[in-house]
Design an enzyme around this catalytic site. Structure first.
Site, mmCIF file in Angstrom:
data_model
loop_
_atom_site.group_PDB
_atom_site.id
_atom_site.type_symbol
_atom_site.label_atom_id
_atom_site.label_comp_id
_atom_site.label_asym_id
_atom_site.label_seq_id
_atom_site.Cartn_x
_atom_site.Cartn_y
_atom_site.Cartn_z
ATOM 1 N N THR A 49 0.826 -1.207 0.000
ATOM 2 C CA THR A 49 0.000 0.000 0.000
ATOM 3 C C THR A 49 0.859 1.255 0.000
ATOM 4 O O THR A 49 0.526 2.245 -0.659
ATOM 5 C CB THR A 49 -0.931 0.000 1.223
ATOM 6 N N TYR A 139 6.416 -11.195 5.747
ATOM 7 C CA TYR A 139 5.304 -10.699 4.941
ATOM 8 C C TYR A 139 4.963 -11.749 3.884
ATOM 9 O O TYR A 139 5.640 -11.860 2.863
ATOM 10 C CB TYR A 139 5.725 -9.369 4.306
ATOM 11 N N LYS A 169 2.689 -11.591 8.603
ATOM 12 C CA LYS A 169 1.639 -10.784 7.978
ATOM 13 C C LYS A 169 1.059 -11.655 6.872
ATOM 14 O O LYS A 169 1.652 -11.823 5.811
ATOM 15 C CB LYS A 169 2.185 -9.475 7.421
ATOM 16 N N GLY A 194 -4.170 -10.160 6.572
ATOM 17 C CA GLY A 194 -4.003 -9.038 5.672
ATOM 18 C C GLY A 194 -4.892 -9.010 4.453
ATOM 19 O O GLY A 194 -4.583 -8.315 3.484
ATOM 20 N N ASP A 196 -8.396 -7.767 3.522
ATOM 21 C CA ASP A 196 -9.496 -6.983 4.091
ATOM 22 C C ASP A 196 -10.861 -7.582 3.769
ATOM 23 O O ASP A 196 -11.774 -7.554 4.596
ATOM 24 C CB ASP A 196 -9.436 -5.543 3.583
ATOM 25 N N GLU A 197 -11.020 -8.107 2.541
ATOM 26 C CA GLU A 197 -12.318 -8.620 2.121
ATOM 27 C C GLU A 197 -12.691 -9.933 2.802
ATOM 28 O O GLU A 197 -13.811 -10.424 2.651
ATOM 29 C CB GLU A 197 -12.400 -8.748 0.603
ATOM 30 N N SER A 213 -5.180 -1.952 3.918
ATOM 31 C CA SER A 213 -5.247 -0.622 3.311
ATOM 32 C C SER A 213 -6.589 0.064 3.529
ATOM 33 O O SER A 213 -6.648 1.284 3.732
ATOM 34 C CB SER A 213 -4.955 -0.724 1.819
#
Length: 304
Positions: A49, A139, A169, A194, A196-197, A213
């Site tokens: 992001t 990550y 992450k 990580g 979001d949806e 983000s």
């Protein structure tokens, strides 16, 4: 080094540029104040992001310093130090220590290929062994790196060999692997979700730490989902989650980064266009996106 204790909803910070690609750091403090007032629980900087991989080293350091000054130790800050050069990643890590970061994070460069789990373990060890002061969060973002290894297998392979490793992450939709990691390694490591949806599915499976983000411009919606989940009100939680998912699907028909930076401008925090090679939205796309976001209720005030 103790287990990471910070959790909750952590914003993946955007990086601000003008149309010529120059930094406009003055955009950062107002956003930090706004999010802290809303109850954000941390920041993750210069990752996907934050366009860290598209920035110069000097730009990355300046962005980090501006955020650190604005945050002023009020919430934890994780700094992404990913870079194709091992020496540069080390330099970014040392800078993160100097400015007072709470943790560092990185994925591995993949231009030369990582073909097996042992290679992945070797690469992470080489990257992390430059310091023993800050916790390291690996990550995992296979959609960008192409490294589709199961994180449960990775953690089993690296167990006991890297004391700096304190978290993952987890930016992938493999909830079965995520939960296996949490179940097996949750006492020693912190798992940060990580995607979001998939916020509510992960929350329902026990996730309590999120990095993303869309928390920059939809934080109250996610906070309501958490509250409704805690209050054992699944119908309301699902309804709010459905709105979040529709908003995400609404902007993902464009480039996700371009669309989100455009949305940031729409909500009053202009972080400029993305850096090349990502293209900004055309004016017609901007107008279409605004109409979609308005129809889906993004701009409606939500109590928090």
């Amino acid at each position: 080094m103790k287990k990471l204790e910070f959790k909750g909803i952590i914003a993946a910070g955007f990086s601000p540029f003008d149309v010529d690609g120059k930094l406009k750091l003055e955009a950062i403090p107002p956003l930090v104040e706004h999010l802290i007032e809303q109850g954000i629980e941390g920041f993750y900087l210069t990752g996907s992001t934050g366009e860290g991989m598209s920035c110069s080293i000097e730009q990355r350091m300046a962005i980090v310093e501006s955020y650190m000054q604005a945050v002023n130790k009020r919430v934890p800050v994780i700094i992404c130090v990913s870079h194709a050069s091992h020496e540069t990643s080390t330099l970014l890590t040392k800078h993160a220590i100097e400015v007072g970061a709470d943790a560092v994070s990185a994925n591995l460069p993949t231009y030369y290929g990582i073909n097996n789990l042992d290679h992945l373990v070797y690469g992470v060890q080489k990257m992390v062994d430059c310091q023993d002061e800050l916790p390291f969060i690996y990550y995992h973002i296979p959609g960008k790196t192409g490294l589709n290894f199961k994180m449960h297998d990775f953690l089993e392979a690296i167990a006991g060999r890297l004391p700096q490793l304190k978290g993952i992450k987890y930016t992938a939709g493999n909830l079965d692997d995520y939960i296996r990691c949490e179940h097996t390694f949750g006492k020693e490591l912190k798992m940060y979700f990580g995607v979001d949806e998939l916020f509510l599915p992960a929350l329902s499976l026990g996730a309590d730490a999120f990095i993303g983000s869309t928390y920059n411009f939809m934080l109250p919606m996610y906070q309501q989902i958490v509250e409704q989940h805690k209050n054992n009100d699944p119908q309301k939680a699902v309804a709010q989650y459905h709105q979040v998912a529709e908003i995400i699907n609404g902007f993902l028909k464009y480039d996700g980064l371009s669309a989100q930076k455009t949305i940031m401008k729409m909500v009053g925090h202009d972080f400029g266009p993305p850096k090349p090679p990502v293209r900004p939205l055309l004016e017609t796309q901007y107008n279409d996106l605004y109409s979609v976001m308005e129809r889906l209720g993004l701009f409606n005030p939500i109590p928090h």
